[in-house]
Motif scaffolding. Structure first.
Motif, PDB file in Angstrom:
ATOM      1  N   ARG A  18       0.828  -1.210   0.000  1.00 48.70           N
ATOM      2  CA  ARG A  18       0.000   0.000   0.000  1.00 48.70           C
ATOM      3  C   ARG A  18       0.864   1.262   0.000  1.00 48.70           C
ATOM      4  O   ARG A  18       0.623   2.200  -0.757  1.00 48.70           O
ATOM      5  CB  ARG A  18      -0.955  -0.010   1.189  1.00 48.70           C
ATOM      6  CG  ARG A  18      -1.913   1.156   1.176  1.00 48.70           C
ATOM      7  CD  ARG A  18      -3.166   0.872   1.956  1.00 48.70           C
ATOM      8  NE  ARG A  18      -3.989   2.065   1.965  1.00 48.70           N
ATOM      9  CZ  ARG A  18      -4.770   2.436   0.968  1.00 48.70           C
ATOM     10  NH1 ARG A  18      -4.843   1.707  -0.123  1.00 48.70           N
ATOM     11  NH2 ARG A  18      -5.489   3.538   1.045  1.00 48.70           N
ATOM     12  N   HIS A  22       1.456   4.219  -3.213  1.00 51.21           N
ATOM     13  CA  HIS A  22       1.411   5.676  -3.074  1.00 51.21           C
ATOM     14  C   HIS A  22       2.747   6.309  -3.463  1.00 51.21           C
ATOM     15  O   HIS A  22       2.789   7.325  -4.150  1.00 51.21           O
ATOM     16  CB  HIS A  22       1.026   6.060  -1.636  1.00 51.21           C
ATOM     17  CG  HIS A  22      -0.414   5.813  -1.333  1.00 51.21           C
ATOM     18  ND1 HIS A  22      -0.891   4.564  -1.005  1.00 51.21           N
ATOM     19  CD2 HIS A  22      -1.484   6.649  -1.321  1.00 51.21           C
ATOM     20  CE1 HIS A  22      -2.196   4.644  -0.804  1.00 51.21           C
ATOM     21  NE2 HIS A  22      -2.582   5.906  -0.985  1.00 51.21           N
ATOM     22  N   LEU A  74      -6.141   4.293  -3.877  1.00 51.52           N
ATOM     23  CA  LEU A  74      -5.237   5.277  -3.295  1.00 51.52           C
ATOM     24  C   LEU A  74      -5.976   6.275  -2.419  1.00 51.52           C
ATOM     25  O   LEU A  74      -7.116   6.627  -2.692  1.00 51.52           O
ATOM     26  CB  LEU A  74      -4.472   6.002  -4.404  1.00 51.52           C
ATOM     27  CG  LEU A  74      -3.588   5.101  -5.270  1.00 51.52           C
ATOM     28  CD1 LEU A  74      -2.946   5.911  -6.376  1.00 51.52           C
ATOM     29  CD2 LEU A  74      -2.536   4.405  -4.438  1.00 51.52           C
ATOM     30  N   ASN A  75      -5.297   6.729  -1.383  1.00 49.67           N
ATOM     31  CA  ASN A  75      -5.818   7.705  -0.431  1.00 49.67           C
ATOM     32  C   ASN A  75      -5.297   9.082  -0.856  1.00 49.67           C
ATOM     33  O   ASN A  75      -4.098   9.350  -0.721  1.00 49.67           O
ATOM     34  CB  ASN A  75      -5.326   7.330   0.973  1.00 49.67           C
ATOM     35  CG  ASN A  75      -5.697   8.320   2.036  1.00 49.67           C
ATOM     36  OD1 ASN A  75      -6.088   9.446   1.764  1.00 49.67           O
ATOM     37  ND2 ASN A  75      -5.541   7.906   3.284  1.00 49.67           N
ATOM     38  N   TYR A  78      -3.151  10.940   1.740  1.00 49.98           N
ATOM     39  CA  TYR A  78      -1.813  10.370   1.908  1.00 49.98           C
ATOM     40  C   TYR A  78      -0.920  10.772   0.721  1.00 49.98           C
ATOM     41  O   TYR A  78       0.239  11.125   0.907  1.00 49.98           O
ATOM     42  CB  TYR A  78      -1.920   8.855   2.033  1.00 49.98           C
ATOM     43  CG  TYR A  78      -0.654   8.143   2.430  1.00 49.98           C
ATOM     44  CD1 TYR A  78       0.215   8.654   3.375  1.00 49.98           C
ATOM     45  CD2 TYR A  78      -0.342   6.905   1.875  1.00 49.98           C
ATOM     46  CE1 TYR A  78       1.371   7.970   3.751  1.00 49.98           C
ATOM     47  CE2 TYR A  78       0.805   6.217   2.240  1.00 49.98           C
ATOM     48  CZ  TYR A  78       1.656   6.759   3.173  1.00 49.98           C
ATOM     49  OH  TYR A  78       2.799   6.083   3.529  1.00 49.98           O
ATOM     50  N   LEU A  79      -1.471  10.732  -0.489  1.00 47.52           N
ATOM     51  CA  LEU A  79      -0.718  11.195  -1.660  1.00 47.52           C
ATOM     52  C   LEU A  79      -0.275  12.640  -1.489  1.00 47.52           C
ATOM     53  O   LEU A  79       0.867  12.994  -1.788  1.00 47.52           O
ATOM     54  CB  LEU A  79      -1.558  11.062  -2.934  1.00 47.52           C
ATOM     55  CG  LEU A  79      -1.697   9.675  -3.520  1.00 47.52           C
ATOM     56  CD1 LEU A  79      -2.701   9.696  -4.670  1.00 47.52           C
ATOM     57  CD2 LEU A  79      -0.358   9.134  -3.977  1.00 47.52           C
ATOM     58  N   GLU A  97       0.381   5.987   6.946  1.00 46.75           N
ATOM     59  CA  GLU A  97      -0.859   6.532   6.371  1.00 46.75           C
ATOM     60  C   GLU A  97      -1.908   6.693   7.466  1.00 46.75           C
ATOM     61  O   GLU A  97      -2.128   5.774   8.268  1.00 46.75           O
ATOM     62  CB  GLU A  97      -1.385   5.578   5.293  1.00 46.75           C
ATOM     63  CG  GLU A  97      -2.695   5.994   4.693  1.00 46.75           C
ATOM     64  CD  GLU A  97      -3.203   5.010   3.663  1.00 46.75           C
ATOM     65  OE1 GLU A  97      -4.234   5.316   3.041  1.00 46.75           O
ATOM     66  OE2 GLU A  97      -2.605   3.938   3.480  1.00 46.75           O
TER      67      GLU A  97
END
Length: 101
Positions: A18, A22, A74-75, A78-79, A97
């Protein structure tokens, strides 16, 4: 656990799938612009205590390998956090994250 191969295949950096998904997006964005930068992280369980930093440059081969065959969702938050750190003088600081609210 995913792997980022940097330079030749003997340089393998291991990250959770994960987090690596990212990182891949942020790294690709920076490299597409021709920008070099660093990535820093704290060593995980089972590794020697400490932290590492690598210099990422558009001229060095890079490959991402994921254990999970399915791409992760994808978050965006967080990106944004990773992208903001990528644009700082300290480079990308791989942080945990935060869960999506």
């Amino acid at each position: 656990m995913g792997t980022m191969f940097y330079g030749d295949d003997s340089t393998a950096l291991h990250f959770e799938d994960r987090a690596l998904a990212h990182l891949k997006v942020v790294i690709a964005t920076k490299l597409r612009r021709g920008e070099s930068f660093t990535i820093s992280w704290v060593h995980g369980p089972g590794e020697q205590r400490g932290r590492s930093t690598v210099w990422i440059s558009p001229s060095i081969p890079l490959r991402f390998v994921f254990d999970d065959p399915e791409p992760t969702t994808l978050n965006p938050r967080y990106l944004d956090q990773l992208a903001t750190s990528a644009n700082s003088s300290g480079g990308i600081q791989l942080i945990d994250e935060d869960p999506v609210p």
